[in-house]
Scaffold this active site. Sequence first.
Site, PDB file in Angstrom:
ATOM      1  N   ASP A 288       0.864  -1.182   0.000  1.00 37.73           N
ATOM      2  CA  ASP A 288       0.000   0.000   0.000  1.00 37.73           C
ATOM      3  C   ASP A 288       0.907   1.240   0.000  1.00 37.73           C
ATOM      4  O   ASP A 288       2.123   1.142   0.156  1.00 37.73           O
ATOM      5  CB  ASP A 288      -0.964  -0.028   1.194  1.00 37.73           C
ATOM      6  CG  ASP A 288      -2.201   0.862   0.946  1.00 37.73           C
ATOM      7  OD1 ASP A 288      -2.179   1.647  -0.028  1.00 37.73           O
ATOM      8  OD2 ASP A 288      -3.163   0.778   1.718  1.00 37.73           O
TER       9      ASP A 288
HETATM   10  C1  BGC Z   1      -5.156   3.198   0.355  1.00 39.53           C
HETATM   11  C2  BGC Z   1      -5.341   2.165  -0.728  1.00 39.53           C
HETATM   12  C3  BGC Z   1      -5.298   2.817  -2.089  1.00 39.53           C
HETATM   13  C4  BGC Z   1      -3.993   3.566  -2.220  1.00 39.53           C
HETATM   14  C5  BGC Z   1      -3.821   4.217  -3.577  1.00 39.53           C
HETATM   15  C6  BGC Z   1      -3.959   4.082   0.096  1.00 39.53           C
HETATM   16  O1  BGC Z   1      -3.933   5.157   0.973  1.00 39.53           O
HETATM   17  O2  BGC Z   1      -5.025   2.543   1.600  1.00 39.53           O
HETATM   18  O3  BGC Z   1      -6.564   1.496  -0.547  1.00 39.53           O
HETATM   19  O4  BGC Z   1      -5.438   1.852  -3.087  1.00 39.53           O
HETATM   20  O5  BGC Z   1      -3.937   4.567  -1.228  1.00 39.53           O
HETATM   21  O6  BGC Z   1      -4.669   5.257  -3.786  1.00 39.53           O
END
Ligand code: BGC
Length: 746
Positions: A288
Site C-alpha cells: 500500500d
Molecule cells: C489506500 C489504498 C489505495 C492507495 C492508492 C492508500 O492510501 O489505503 O486502498 O489503493 O492509497 O490510492
Amino acid sequence: MKKTILLTRYLPFALAMLFASCEPADQSKSDKEKFVNELIGRMTLEEKIGQMTLLTNGWEVTGPVLNEDYRQEVIAGRCGNIFNAHTVVYNRVLQNLAVNETRLGIPMLFGYDVVHGHKTIFPIPLAEACSWNLELIEKSARLAAREAAASGLNWTFAPMVDVSRDPRWGRVAEGNGEDAWLSGQIAAARVSGFQGDCLSNPFTMAACVKHYAAYGAPMAGRDYATVDLSELSLRSQYLPPFEQAVKAGVASIMTAFNEVNGVPATANTHLMNILRNEWGFEGMVVSDYTGINEMVQHGYAKDVKQAGEQAVAAGVDVDMQGCAFLNYLKKSVQQGVISESTINQAVRRVLNLKYDLGLFSDPYLYLNDSVEAAVIYSKELLDHALEAARQSIVLLKNEPVKGDKLLPILPGSKKIALIGPLGDNREDLMGSWHAAGDPAKVTTLKEALMQRWPESQLRFARGCETFGDDRSAFGKALEAARQADLIIMALGENYKQNGEAASRSQLGLPGVQQELLEQVAAAGKPIIVLVMAGRPLVLSWIDQHIPAILNTWHLGTKTSEAIVDVLTGKMNPSGKVVMSFPKNEGQIPVYYNTKNSGRPFDPNNKYTSKYIDIPNAPLYPFGFGLSYTEYSYSDLRISRDTISKDQILTASVLVENRGEVPGEEIIQLYIRDIMGSVTRPIKELKGFKKVRIEPGQSIKVQFTISEDDLKFYRSDFSYDSEPGEFRLMIGPNSANYLSKSFFLTN
Ligand code: BGC
C-alpha cells in the site's frame, strides 16, 4: 517491441470487442514464459527495480501532470508503473514515454482506485453489498472496468474485502460488511466482473484485492492501528474473502498498512506463506501507499533500506509510492542482502501481468479515443448505476402514523418540506473513493424531487451542514417544517466523514444535525428520515422518535433518482444490512456471529454475559431490512435429519407475500455447529436467495447443505467438519428465523 502493431487503436468500438480473445491457456503460458524470461535476460538490475516501482501521477487545476523527477525516472527505466493517471489523451503521452523513450520500451501499468465506479459512480461497496445481488454486483464491477479501461486504465485497486465488525472504522464504506462468507461471495463476483474471462480484452482490467490482511480489525476502530488477532479468528473471519478472490483468479493483491500480531502485513511472511503456498497465488503483490517505508515507524525496520529488503524478501513485488525499492534495492542486491533471483521473481510477476493484459502486443490497447467517448457515462452505465442504487437502499422502519404508513408517499396534494444538509448536495452522494466521478453529473435530491412534485408543494431548507456547530439556518428549517404536511430529512455523513483516515468515536449524526432533527420533530409533523452515510450510524433516538427511516448510504451518481423511486413506491426497497447497527458505541464490536460463552444472556440470572445498561442485541441485526410488503415464513422442512459426509441435505421454507405490492425478499440460511473441538459461533450465514414474490404468492425456497458447509478451522488450523448436531435456521434476518436440527455422521 517498439514496433508493436497498434491494431485496436484504429478500430471502432464494436470491433475492438471482437479482437479481444484469449489464447488457449497452455500455449499462452509457454509463450509467456519464453517472452518474459528473454526480456528479463536483457534487463539491467536498475530496469528490473524500475518494474517493481509504482509512482503516483499528480493533478493540478490544469489537469493531470507527472512530477518532472518521476518523468525522468520513467525515461531512465527506473519507474515502470504509474497510478492516478487517466484519460486516453494523457495516458497515451505517458505510455509513449515508456514505449518510445526507454531502452527496452516496456509498457506501463496504469493503476487507479476504481472502487465503485470510475466516472459513473455506483453505490459505495458497503451499500451495494446490502443488495445481496451477486449478479448486480458483478455487473457493477464489469461496467466500472469497462469505463476505466476505456479511459486508459488497466489495473484497479479493488475489490476491497476487509471484513469489519467495527463501524467506527471509516473504511467499512469500501468493504462488504461483517460477514466473511458473504464478503467472499462478493469478492469473487467483483473479481470476475473487473477481469472478465480474459485480461487482454480491452474492456476489462486487472483487479487487486486489498488490504491483505485484517486491516478491518484495528484496535478501537482507529485506522492504521494495531491488529492483534488469534490465528483462528484471522483464518475464520478475515482471510476467507481473500481466498475467494484468489480462487476467482484475482491478478494482484495489496498488502495492508497495519501490523498483524506484531509483524507489519507488508513484510509478514506468515501471511505471505498462506497466500503463496497454501492458496497457490501466483500473481503480483503490491504494497500500500508508502507501506514499506512505514515499517520504520512501526518499529520493525531500522531504516527504509531495510524495510525494502524485508518487504521484497517476504514477497512484495511492487513498491507503491515509497521509493524504497527505487532508492535502495540495487545496493541491497550488490551487498548480497537480497539475491538477484528474488528480484527476478518479482519482476517476472509484474511482466506476466503486463503480458496477460495484452500490453506487449499492444501498449495502446487501452488507449482508444473513440472507445473512451462511447463508453464514459454511457446509458448502460447510468441505467445500471440507478438499478444498483435502488437495490442498495434499506428500509429500517415504517410504522403507521394515525393508521397510515408514511412510505411510500402517495400522490396527492401534500406539502412536503425537504430539510437537511444532504438534500441539495452532489459530491457527498457519490461517497468516499469516488474516483473520477463528476459531481456535476449528480442530481441533488431536491432537484430529483422537484421533477416529481410541483414546486408549489415542495420546499427545501438546508438547516445546517454535516459538520460544525452553525445553527443559524435552523430558523428557516423550522419554518419550512411548520408549513409542511410531511417532512423528509436528508441527514448523515459527508463523503469525508467516512473512508480512509476517517474513524469516528461517536456514531450519531455529525455536527448539529441531531439537534436540528429534534427541533424539527418538535413541530409534530410526520417525518421520514433518510440516513445518508458511509457506515452504520447509531440511530437509537431516531428509531424511538421517527416513524419512517430509510438507510440510503451514499449511492453514487444516481443516488437521488433511486431515493425518489423508493420514496414514491416506484421501487419497493429490498436491501438488508450487512453490518449490525449498534444501539450505542459501547456495544462495538457488535456482530451476529458471536460465540455463546459459558454464561449466555439469561434475563433471570444476573451472572450472565450482558450489559446492565443496554441489551446485547444491536438496534438492527445483520441481514435486517423491511419492505413495503410483508412476508411470512412457514413450513420449514429438511429432507433428512442425519447426513453422512457424502450426502446432501435439502432444506425448504415457504415464503408468502402477504401485502399488496410485489417485492424481492432476501431469504437467509444460517447454521450453528452445536459443539466442536473449538467453540463455534451461535450462527453463521451459509446461504441466501433473493426472490421476487407477487402479492398473495407463496414461494418454496430451497437450500442444499453439504459437508463443505459444515467445515471450520480447528485448533491445528486444519479446515474440516466434525460429526455431531447442527442447528439450521432460515429466516428474513439473523435474529428472526425458523429452525430445525440435523446430525452429521462420520
Ligand atoms: C489506500 C489504498 C489505495 C492507495 C492508492 C492508500 O492510501 O489505503 O486502498 O489503493 O492509497 O490510492
